[in-house]
Write a protein that holds these residues in place. Structure first.
Motif, PDB file in Angstrom:
ATOM      1  N   VAL A   1       0.812  -1.216   0.000  1.00 26.36           N
ATOM      2  CA  VAL A   1       0.000   0.000   0.000  1.00 26.36           C
ATOM      3  C   VAL A   1       0.845   1.265   0.000  1.00 26.36           C
ATOM      4  N   LYS A   2       2.112   1.178   0.446  1.00 22.44           N
ATOM      5  CA  LYS A   2       2.931   2.396   0.552  1.00 22.44           C
ATOM      6  C   LYS A   2       3.053   3.120  -0.783  1.00 22.44           C
ATOM      7  N   TYR A   3       3.040   2.379  -1.878  1.00 21.23           N
ATOM      8  CA  TYR A   3       3.201   3.018  -3.185  1.00 21.23           C
ATOM      9  C   TYR A   3       1.982   3.874  -3.528  1.00 21.23           C
ATOM     10  N   ASN A   4       0.808   3.369  -3.229  1.00 15.60           N
ATOM     11  CA  ASN A   4      -0.399   4.177  -3.482  1.00 15.60           C
ATOM     12  C   ASN A   4      -0.431   5.384  -2.554  1.00 15.60           C
ATOM     13  N   LYS A   5       0.012   5.190  -1.314  1.00 20.44           N
ATOM     14  CA  LYS A   5       0.050   6.320  -0.376  1.00 20.44           C
ATOM     15  C   LYS A   5       1.040   7.370  -0.843  1.00 20.44           C
ATOM     16  N   TRP A   6       2.153   6.939  -1.412  1.00 22.04           N
ATOM     17  CA  TRP A   6       3.097   7.907  -1.971  1.00 22.04           C
ATOM     18  C   TRP A   6       2.451   8.695  -3.107  1.00 22.04           C
ATOM     19  N   GLY A   7       1.649   8.006  -3.925  1.00 21.20           N
ATOM     20  CA  GLY A   7       0.940   8.701  -4.994  1.00 21.20           C
ATOM     21  C   GLY A   7       0.009   9.767  -4.451  1.00 21.20           C
ATOM     22  N   ILE A   8      -0.696   9.436  -3.383  1.00 18.01           N
ATOM     23  CA  ILE A   8      -1.603  10.402  -2.755  1.00 18.01           C
ATOM     24  C   ILE A   8      -0.823  11.561  -2.149  1.00 18.01           C
ATOM     25  N   GLU A   9       0.297  11.262  -1.515  1.00 14.37           N
ATOM     26  CA  GLU A   9       1.129  12.323  -0.942  1.00 14.37           C
ATOM     27  C   GLU A   9       1.653  13.254  -2.031  1.00 14.37           C
ATOM     28  N   LEU A  10       1.933  12.693  -3.196  1.00 17.77           N
ATOM     29  CA  LEU A  10       2.372  13.525  -4.323  1.00 17.77           C
ATOM     30  C   LEU A  10       1.260  14.468  -4.754  1.00 17.77           C
ATOM     31  N   VAL A  11       0.041  13.974  -4.827  1.00 15.61           N
ATOM     32  CA  VAL A  11      -1.114  14.830  -5.148  1.00 15.61           C
ATOM     33  C   VAL A  11      -1.208  15.972  -4.144  1.00 15.61           C
ATOM     34  N   GLN A  12      -1.156  15.629  -2.869  1.00 11.04           N
ATOM     35  CA  GLN A  12      -1.308  16.631  -1.817  1.00 11.04           C
ATOM     36  C   GLN A  12      -0.195  17.669  -1.853  1.00 11.04           C
TER      37      GLN A  12
END
Length: 215
Positions: free
Chosen positions: A134-145
């Motif tokens: 899941v960390k990879y998807n969370k990194w994607g979300i953090e990039l959006v933010q």
């Protein structure tokens, strides 16, 4: 030579042949990594893994991601991470595109491109689904933010397609033709994937197995 072998041969040519000490070879001295190409590179390795079940390809996708974060997630001289990024949260300052010249409005100049960043979000999302980490998807979300509002005008009525490396100012006055749609689509993909991961532990075993087979 079959299609998969040809596919692997192309990837070996671009990134170097796999070994236990493999690192993706730099494209050129002045441009060791390039965000657009590497986003497709990650997806290509994931495709090879899905088609062959060879763990090496998944390892290469993971190593390539780390390499991008450790080069394009830092200043051009490599001395520091961008903005508030850390080793644990490497995308809090966005990612440089990796062009050979110093930042500017020109096509050969470095900076941050919105449509490159959304490609990287997609690569991270695919990595999360294939690796089930899941960390990879969370990194994607953090990039959006980290980047979304930086690319928006002060009145939030339009976007800029290119920003400075530190995201403090636009380098162009124009908006990418499909950036708004691209962003919305990618944000929804990341959001929906995160919901699945968040609900995964509450699934029945049959539901977990069904989901894993789909991805």
């Amino acid at each position: 030579m079959d299609k998969i072998s040809k596919f692997e041969q192309v990837m070996d040519h671009v990134y170097g042949k796999y070994s236990t000490s493999w690192r993706p070879k730099p494209f050129k001295k002045s441009q060791p990594r390039y965000l657009w190409t590497d986003a497709f590179g990650v997806c290509n390795y994931l495709t090879l893994f899905k088609e062959t079940k060879n763990q090496n390809f998944l390892n290469q996708a993971s190593i390539l991601i780390d390499e991008v974060h450790n080069i394009l997630g830092k200043s051009r001289d490599g001395s520091k991470r961008l903005n508030s990024s850390t080793d644990e949260h490497p995308l809090n300052g966005g990612l440089r595109i990796g062009k050979p010249e110093n930042e500017g409005a020109g096509m050969s100049a470095d900076g941050q491109y919105f449509h490159y960043l959304t490609k990287w979000m997609f690569a991270l999302n695919r990595m999360a689904l294939v690796s089930k980490e899941v960390k990879y998807n969370k990194w994607g979300i953090e990039l959006v933010q980290a980047i979304h509002w930086k690319f928006c005008s002060s009145n939030k009525q339009r976007m800029f397609w290119k920003m400075s490396i530190d995201l403090s100012k636009p380098l162009v006055n124009s908006e990418g033709g499909l950036d708004t749609y691209d962003g919305l689509t990618m944000y929804l993909i990341l959001q929906n994937t995160q919901k699945v991961f968040d609900n995964f532990e509450g699934m029945k075993e049959e539901e977990k197995k069904e989901w894993e087979e789909k991805v």
